[in-house]
Motif scaffolding. Structure first.
Motif, PDB file in Angstrom:
ATOM      1  N   SER A 105       0.808  -1.213   0.000  1.00 53.78           N
ATOM      2  CA  SER A 105       0.000   0.000   0.000  1.00 53.78           C
ATOM      3  C   SER A 105       0.842   1.264   0.000  1.00 53.78           C
ATOM      4  O   SER A 105       0.521   2.224  -0.684  1.00 53.78           O
ATOM      5  N   PHE A 106       1.872   1.315   0.831  1.00 56.63           N
ATOM      6  CA  PHE A 106       2.827   2.433   0.874  1.00 56.63           C
ATOM      7  C   PHE A 106       2.135   3.779   0.986  1.00 56.63           C
ATOM      8  O   PHE A 106       2.360   4.690   0.187  1.00 56.63           O
ATOM      9  N   THR A 107       1.284   3.926   1.981  1.00 51.02           N
ATOM     10  CA  THR A 107       0.549   5.184   2.124  1.00 51.02           C
ATOM     11  C   THR A 107       1.131   6.107   3.188  1.00 51.02           C
ATOM     12  O   THR A 107       0.910   7.309   3.139  1.00 51.02           O
ATOM     13  N   ASP A 108       1.885   5.542   4.135  1.00 51.59           N
ATOM     14  CA  ASP A 108       2.190   6.328   5.334  1.00 51.59           C
ATOM     15  C   ASP A 108       3.630   6.834   5.439  1.00 51.59           C
ATOM     16  O   ASP A 108       3.846   7.927   5.966  1.00 51.59           O
ATOM     17  N   TYR A 109       4.594   6.052   5.011  1.00 50.72           N
ATOM     18  CA  TYR A 109       5.979   6.382   5.314  1.00 50.72           C
ATOM     19  C   TYR A 109       6.806   6.508   4.039  1.00 50.72           C
ATOM     20  O   TYR A 109       6.925   5.545   3.271  1.00 50.72           O
ATOM     21  N   TRP A 110       7.390   7.704   3.885  1.00 47.54           N
ATOM     22  CA  TRP A 110       8.201   8.005   2.708  1.00 47.54           C
ATOM     23  C   TRP A 110       9.460   8.739   3.112  1.00 47.54           C
ATOM     24  O   TRP A 110       9.453   9.521   4.080  1.00 47.54           O
ATOM     25  N   GLY A 111      10.526   8.521   2.350  1.00 49.93           N
ATOM     26  CA  GLY A 111      11.736   9.289   2.528  1.00 49.93           C
ATOM     27  C   GLY A 111      11.653  10.594   1.762  1.00 49.93           C
ATOM     28  O   GLY A 111      10.652  10.898   1.100  1.00 49.93           O
ATOM     29  N   GLN A 112      12.733  11.369   1.833  1.00 52.89           N
ATOM     30  CA  GLN A 112      12.739  12.695   1.220  1.00 52.89           C
ATOM     31  C   GLN A 112      13.123  12.651  -0.253  1.00 52.89           C
ATOM     32  O   GLN A 112      12.932  13.624  -0.978  1.00 52.89           O
ATOM     33  N   GLY A 113      13.668  11.533  -0.704  1.00 53.12           N
ATOM     34  CA  GLY A 113      14.025  11.383  -2.110  1.00 53.12           C
ATOM     35  C   GLY A 113      15.483  11.674  -2.385  1.00 53.12           C
ATOM     36  O   GLY A 113      16.122  12.460  -1.682  1.00 53.12           O
ATOM     37  N   THR A 114      16.005  11.015  -3.418  1.00 51.34           N
ATOM     38  CA  THR A 114      17.372  11.260  -3.860  1.00 51.34           C
ATOM     39  C   THR A 114      17.368  11.297  -5.390  1.00 51.34           C
ATOM     40  O   THR A 114      16.723  10.474  -6.043  1.00 51.34           O
ATOM     41  N   GLN A 115      18.091  12.269  -5.946  1.00 57.73           N
ATOM     42  CA  GLN A 115      18.074  12.486  -7.390  1.00 57.73           C
ATOM     43  C   GLN A 115      19.034  11.539  -8.094  1.00 57.73           C
ATOM     44  O   GLN A 115      20.193  11.403  -7.692  1.00 57.73           O
ATOM     45  N   VAL A 116      18.546  10.905  -9.141  1.00 56.51           N
ATOM     46  CA  VAL A 116      19.380  10.104 -10.035  1.00 56.51           C
ATOM     47  C   VAL A 116      19.266  10.702 -11.429  1.00 56.51           C
ATOM     48  O   VAL A 116      18.157  10.856 -11.954  1.00 56.51           O
ATOM     49  N   THR A 117      20.413  11.039 -12.013  1.00 53.47           N
ATOM     50  CA  THR A 117      20.441  11.604 -13.363  1.00 53.47           C
ATOM     51  C   THR A 117      21.344  10.740 -14.222  1.00 53.47           C
ATOM     52  O   THR A 117      22.506  10.530 -13.870  1.00 53.47           O
ATOM     53  N   VAL A 118      20.798  10.258 -15.330  1.00 52.96           N
ATOM     54  CA  VAL A 118      21.555   9.410 -16.253  1.00 52.96           C
ATOM     55  C   VAL A 118      21.738  10.185 -17.545  1.00 52.96           C
ATOM     56  O   VAL A 118      20.763  10.522 -18.221  1.00 52.96           O
TER      57      VAL A 118
END
Length: 120
Positions: A105-118
């Motif tokens: 479900s992944f509704t409640d807990y998330w990280g802040q994110g990290t950028q990946v550029t290819v």
């Protein structure tokens, strides 16, 4: 409360590799499902991969099968996303997520994110 902190993003040439890490803290994670999602520029967030903490079963999006591998380290409370044979279309902000119910479900807990550029 669960805290998720991602790291490991960066700039890489097409065909290269990166390993993302997501360190989790706050609760025991034995019953959790952990996931990676990504949001490409101008697009909606999409599922990448998931792993059940107990048993280690995995699930992948078709677009990354055979190139990405999700794994977890119970001692470090860390989930990894090994990304090989990267393509420009893998460029996105990558997010770690946790589902305490053990489902997807992944509704409640998330990280802040990290950028990946290819780059091509």
């Amino acid at each position: 409360q669960v805290q998720l902190v991602e790291s490991g993003g960066g700039l890489v040439q097409a065909g290269g590799s990166l390993r993302l890490s997501c360190t989790a803290s706050g609760r025991p994670f034995r019953s959790y499902t952990m996931g990676w999602f990504r949001q490409p520029p101008g697009k909606e967030r999409e599922f990448v991969a998931a792993i059940r903490w107990s048993g280690g079963s995995t699930l992948y999006a078709d677009s990354v099968k055979g190139r990405f591998t999700i794994s977890r380290d119970g001692v470090q409370n860390t989930v990894y996303l090994q990304m090989n044979s990267l393509k420009p279309e893998d460029t996105a902000v990558y997010y770690c997520a946790a589902d305490p119910s053990g489902s997807y479900s992944f509704t409640d807990y998330w990280g802040q994110g990290t950028q990946v550029t290819v780059s091509s």
